[in-house]
Design a protein around this motif. Structure first.
Motif, PDB file in Angstrom:
ATOM      1  N   PHE A  77      10.285  -4.274  -4.724  1.00 12.30           N
ATOM      2  CA  PHE A  77       9.315  -5.148  -5.389  1.00 12.30           C
ATOM      3  C   PHE A  77       9.609  -5.198  -6.875  1.00 12.30           C
ATOM      4  O   PHE A  77      10.068  -4.227  -7.469  1.00 12.30           O
ATOM      5  N   LEU A  78       9.394  -6.349  -7.464  1.00 10.07           N
ATOM      6  CA  LEU A  78       9.457  -6.545  -8.907  1.00 10.07           C
ATOM      7  C   LEU A  78       8.304  -7.468  -9.262  1.00 10.07           C
ATOM      8  O   LEU A  78       8.288  -8.642  -8.881  1.00 10.07           O
ATOM      9  N   LEU A  79       7.319  -6.926  -9.978  1.00  9.15           N
ATOM     10  CA  LEU A  79       6.080  -7.629 -10.293  1.00  9.15           C
ATOM     11  C   LEU A  79       5.889  -7.786 -11.790  1.00  9.15           C
ATOM     12  O   LEU A  79       6.234  -6.886 -12.556  1.00  9.15           O
ATOM     13  N   GLU A  80       5.323  -8.905 -12.191  1.00 12.81           N
ATOM     14  CA  GLU A  80       4.869  -9.109 -13.565  1.00 12.81           C
ATOM     15  C   GLU A  80       3.347  -9.127 -13.553  1.00 12.81           C
ATOM     16  O   GLU A  80       2.739  -9.846 -12.760  1.00 12.81           O
ATOM     17  N   LEU A  81       2.729  -8.339 -14.443  1.00 12.08           N
ATOM     18  CA  LEU A  81       1.275  -8.325 -14.590  1.00 12.08           C
ATOM     19  C   LEU A  81       0.923  -8.602 -16.042  1.00 12.08           C
ATOM     20  O   LEU A  81       1.476  -7.978 -16.955  1.00 12.08           O
ATOM     21  N   LYS A  82      -0.016  -9.532 -16.249  1.00  8.42           N
ATOM     22  CA  LYS A  82      -0.494  -9.856 -17.595  1.00  8.42           C
ATOM     23  C   LYS A  82      -2.022  -9.757 -17.617  1.00  8.42           C
ATOM     24  O   LYS A  82      -2.690 -10.339 -16.752  1.00  8.42           O
ATOM     25  N   SER A  83      -2.541  -9.029 -18.600  1.00  9.37           N
ATOM     26  CA  SER A  83      -3.993  -8.868 -18.714  1.00  9.37           C
ATOM     27  C   SER A  83      -4.518  -9.648 -19.917  1.00  9.37           C
ATOM     28  O   SER A  83      -3.934  -9.625 -20.991  1.00  9.37           O
ATOM     29  N   SER A  84      -5.639 -10.339 -19.719  1.00  4.35           N
ATOM     30  CA  SER A  84      -6.300 -11.022 -20.828  1.00  4.35           C
ATOM     31  C   SER A  84      -7.427 -10.156 -21.391  1.00  4.35           C
ATOM     32  O   SER A  84      -7.857 -10.357 -22.518  1.00  4.35           O
ATOM     33  N   GLU A  85      -7.873  -9.190 -20.599  1.00  2.27           N
ATOM     34  CA  GLU A  85      -8.902  -8.245 -21.020  1.00  2.27           C
ATOM     35  C   GLU A  85      -8.529  -6.855 -20.513  1.00  2.27           C
ATOM     36  O   GLU A  85      -7.670  -6.715 -19.644  1.00  2.27           O
ATOM     37  N   LYS A  86      -9.177  -5.829 -21.042  1.00  2.46           N
ATOM     38  CA  LYS A  86      -8.927  -4.466 -20.577  1.00  2.46           C
ATOM     39  C   LYS A  86      -9.382  -4.345 -19.131  1.00  2.46           C
ATOM     40  O   LYS A  86     -10.499  -4.703 -18.787  1.00  2.46           O
ATOM     41  N   ARG A  87      -8.494  -3.858 -18.259  1.00  3.03           N
ATOM     42  CA  ARG A  87      -8.793  -3.776 -16.848  1.00  3.03           C
ATOM     43  C   ARG A  87      -8.157  -2.531 -16.212  1.00  3.03           C
ATOM     44  O   ARG A  87      -7.036  -2.153 -16.552  1.00  3.03           O
ATOM     45  N   LYS A  88      -8.877  -1.906 -15.260  1.00  2.00           N
ATOM     46  CA  LYS A  88      -8.343  -0.775 -14.499  1.00  2.00           C
ATOM     47  C   LYS A  88      -7.730  -1.281 -13.204  1.00  2.00           C
ATOM     48  O   LYS A  88      -8.239  -2.213 -12.589  1.00  2.00           O
ATOM     49  N   LEU A  89      -6.633  -0.639 -12.792  1.00  2.00           N
ATOM     50  CA  LEU A  89      -5.944  -1.019 -11.561  1.00  2.00           C
ATOM     51  C   LEU A  89      -5.683   0.200 -10.692  1.00  2.00           C
ATOM     52  O   LEU A  89      -5.450   1.298 -11.210  1.00  2.00           O
ATOM     53  N   ASN A  90      -5.679  -0.027  -9.397  1.00  2.16           N
ATOM     54  CA  ASN A  90      -5.220   0.972  -8.430  1.00  2.16           C
ATOM     55  C   ASN A  90      -4.322   0.246  -7.452  1.00  2.16           C
ATOM     56  O   ASN A  90      -4.791  -0.536  -6.630  1.00  2.16           O
ATOM     57  N   LEU A  91      -3.012   0.461  -7.587  1.00  6.29           N
ATOM     58  CA  LEU A  91      -2.033  -0.258  -6.770  1.00  6.29           C
ATOM     59  C   LEU A  91      -1.465   0.616  -5.653  1.00  6.29           C
ATOM     60  O   LEU A  91      -0.469   0.263  -5.035  1.00  6.29           O
ATOM     61  N   SER A  92      -2.097   1.755  -5.378  1.00  5.69           N
ATOM     62  CA  SER A  92      -1.523   2.749  -4.473  1.00  5.69           C
ATOM     63  C   SER A  92      -1.329   2.226  -3.051  1.00  5.69           C
ATOM     64  O   SER A  92      -0.382   2.620  -2.370  1.00  5.69           O
ATOM     65  N   ILE A  93      -2.198   1.324  -2.596  1.00  6.34           N
ATOM     66  CA  ILE A  93      -2.065   0.863  -1.215  1.00  6.34           C
ATOM     67  C   ILE A  93      -1.048  -0.267  -1.079  1.00  6.34           C
ATOM     68  O   ILE A  93      -0.669  -0.647   0.027  1.00  6.34           O
ATOM     69  N   ASP A  94      -0.605  -0.822  -2.197  1.00  5.66           N
ATOM     70  CA  ASP A  94       0.275  -1.984  -2.153  1.00  5.66           C
ATOM     71  C   ASP A  94       1.745  -1.662  -2.414  1.00  5.66           C
ATOM     72  O   ASP A  94       2.618  -2.445  -2.059  1.00  5.66           O
ATOM     73  N   LEU A  95       2.028  -0.528  -3.051  1.00  7.32           N
ATOM     74  CA  LEU A  95       3.400  -0.179  -3.393  1.00  7.32           C
ATOM     75  C   LEU A  95       3.977   0.803  -2.381  1.00  7.32           C
ATOM     76  O   LEU A  95       3.269   1.356  -1.544  1.00  7.32           O
ATOM     77  N   PHE A  96       5.277   1.035  -2.462  1.00  4.77           N
ATOM     78  CA  PHE A  96       5.945   1.935  -1.518  1.00  4.77           C
ATOM     79  C   PHE A  96       7.222   2.465  -2.154  1.00  4.77           C
ATOM     80  O   PHE A  96       7.733   1.901  -3.125  1.00  4.77           O
ATOM     81  N   GLY A  97       7.732   3.547  -1.593  1.00 11.49           N
ATOM     82  CA  GLY A  97       8.967   4.136  -2.117  1.00 11.49           C
ATOM     83  C   GLY A  97       8.779   4.680  -3.519  1.00 11.49           C
ATOM     84  O   GLY A  97       7.743   5.266  -3.830  1.00 11.49           O
ATOM     85  N   GLU A  98       9.774   4.473  -4.378  1.00 10.32           N
ATOM     86  CA  GLU A  98       9.684   4.872  -5.781  1.00 10.32           C
ATOM     87  C   GLU A  98       9.136   3.717  -6.602  1.00 10.32           C
ATOM     88  O   GLU A  98       9.301   2.550  -6.236  1.00 10.32           O
ATOM     89  N   SER A  99       8.501   4.044  -7.739  1.00  9.87           N
ATOM     90  CA  SER A  99       7.996   2.968  -8.591  1.00  9.87           C
ATOM     91  C   SER A  99       8.050   3.362 -10.062  1.00  9.87           C
ATOM     92  O   SER A  99       7.969   4.541 -10.412  1.00  9.87           O
ATOM     93  N   GLY A 100       8.205   2.350 -10.904  1.00  6.65           N
ATOM     94  CA  GLY A 100       8.209   2.544 -12.346  1.00  6.65           C
ATOM     95  C   GLY A 100       7.521   1.372 -13.015  1.00  6.65           C
ATOM     96  O   GLY A 100       7.481   0.265 -12.471  1.00  6.65           O
ATOM     97  N   ILE A 101       6.949   1.612 -14.186  1.00 11.41           N
ATOM     98  CA  ILE A 101       6.259   0.571 -14.942  1.00 11.41           C
ATOM     99  C   ILE A 101       6.959   0.396 -16.281  1.00 11.41           C
ATOM    100  O   ILE A 101       7.057   1.349 -17.071  1.00 11.41           O
ATOM    101  N   TYR A 102       7.465  -0.812 -16.529  1.00 13.55           N
ATOM    102  CA  TYR A 102       8.055  -1.132 -17.820  1.00 13.55           C
ATOM    103  C   TYR A 102       7.015  -1.877 -18.645  1.00 13.55           C
ATOM    104  O   TYR A 102       6.477  -2.903 -18.209  1.00 13.55           O
ATOM    105  N   ILE A 103       6.729  -1.369 -19.832  1.00 19.12           N
ATOM    106  CA  ILE A 103       5.737  -1.989 -20.713  1.00 19.12           C
ATOM    107  C   ILE A 103       6.465  -2.920 -21.680  1.00 19.12           C
ATOM    108  O   ILE A 103       7.223  -2.466 -22.532  1.00 19.12           O
ATOM    109  N   LEU A 104       6.232  -4.210 -21.540  1.00 15.02           N
ATOM    110  CA  LEU A 104       6.865  -5.184 -22.424  1.00 15.02           C
ATOM    111  C   LEU A 104       6.069  -5.349 -23.714  1.00 15.02           C
ATOM    112  O   LEU A 104       6.637  -5.366 -24.808  1.00 15.02           O
ATOM    113  N   GLU A 105       4.749  -5.474 -23.569  1.00 16.52           N
ATOM    114  CA  GLU A 105       3.883  -5.618 -24.742  1.00 16.52           C
ATOM    115  C   GLU A 105       2.501  -5.090 -24.401  1.00 16.52           C
ATOM    116  O   GLU A 105       2.094  -5.086 -23.239  1.00 16.52           O
ATOM    117  N   GLY A 106       1.787  -4.624 -25.420  1.00 15.94           N
ATOM    118  CA  GLY A 106       0.449  -4.088 -25.204  1.00 15.94           C
ATOM    119  C   GLY A 106       0.464  -2.591 -24.957  1.00 15.94           C
ATOM    120  O   GLY A 106       1.371  -1.879 -25.405  1.00 15.94           O
TER     121      GLY A 106
END
Length: 289
Positions: free
Chosen positions: A175-204
């Motif tokens: 998987f390769l996902l882009e996420l953009k937030s317009s407001e401060k928001r909490k996320l829980n992606l544990s049920i949707d991802l699999f294997g290894e995962s990493g988060i690259y922060i582009l901005e913010g």
């Protein structure tokens, strides 16, 4: 994040006449799932006399993914493809047993002021597919799955998750996902991802467990099942990963393989210019020592 196994910093590297921020491979983390290489290009502004030019160079054993935020690149390859990459579109080229391509500022921009910003990514191929025939796909921006949930905009650039599938023709579970937030928001992606995962922060910023994480780094998770965090307002992140391969992948220059003999042969073939040529191109990147 309490679930952070490692923080991979962005390091300076050169490709052709262009300076990039290299994220993978990292000495302590060579891959994240099947992802073996990630460069952050720019953001950079170029004058009328400056252009992005990476002459023809070879690949084996991987797929390349180019995704631009800003600017345009002309892609030409030994399969005869010639296409301009625009922001939001995906160029997906599978090298297999060998392909050559060049990446340059398009002719229409070469004598103009311009900018460039994006990601260059390599994805390893499963062992049984490392020697397949090369192929190429170009997916336009509007073909990429996009949706909004809880004031966060999502794009599934490649792979499958969230019950959706990108049209990019990948060869393994990723998987390769882009996420953009317009407001401060909490996320829980544990049920949707699999294997290894990493988060690259582009901005913010990302906040988790009392810690704040800022751009130019990948946060590598210990366990994707614990992937919970808070995105700050006006934050853009890329989440990448998937099922890792059972076998080690060797990376040398532009070559990726589970067998070092494949890389040795590719080196000799490029040294002797036995790879196919890119139509209309006479330059080439020499084999490094």
């Amino acid at each position: 994040m309490s679930n952070i196994k490692m923080i991979v910093p962005e390091r300076a590297a050169e490709i052709g006449n262009f300076l990039v921020g290299r994220l993978l491979p990292f000495r302590e983390k060579r891959m994240i799932g099947p992802f073996v290489f990630i460069d952050h290009m720019g953001p950079v502004s170029m004058t009328k006399d400056q252009n992005f030019d990476v002459p023809p160079h070879p690949h084996v054993g991987l797929s390349t993914l180019t995704y631009l935020f800003e600017g345009r690149i002309m892609h030409r390859d030994s399969l005869g493809n010639e296409i301009e990459i625009n922001p939001g579109a995906v160029n997906w080229m599978t090298a297999g047993n060998g392909v050559v391509h060049s990446e340059r500022t398009p002719g229409s921009l070469r004598d103009k002021e311009k900018s460039l910003h994006g990601l260059q990514i390599w994805v390893g191929l499963p062992k049984e597919l490392e020697n397949i025939e090369p192929s190429f796909s170009h997916i336009e921006k509007q073909e990429i799955p996009q949706w909004t949930e809880n004031k966060i905009s999502y794009k599934l650039i490649a792979g499958e998750c969230f019950g959706k599938k990108s049209p990019v023709p990948v060869y393994s579970k990723l998987f390769l996902l882009e996420l953009k937030s317009s407001e401060k928001r909490k996320l829980n992606l544990s049920i949707d991802l699999f294997g290894e995962s990493g988060i690259y922060i582009l901005e913010g910023k990302i906040n988790s467990d009392g810690n704040t994480y800022e751009p130019k780094q990948i946060l590598v998770a210990k366990d994707h099942k614990l992937c919970e965090f808070e995105m700050d307002k006006d934050t853009t992140i890329y989440i990448l990963g998937g099922e890792p391969f059972k076998e080690e992948r060797h990376i040398h220059w532009n070559f990726v393989a589970s067998d070092k003999n494949i890389i040795a042969k590719a080196r000799e073939d490029w040294k002797n210019q036995n790879f196919p040529k890119v139509p209309g191109e006479t330059e080439f990147v020499p084999l490094p020592n």
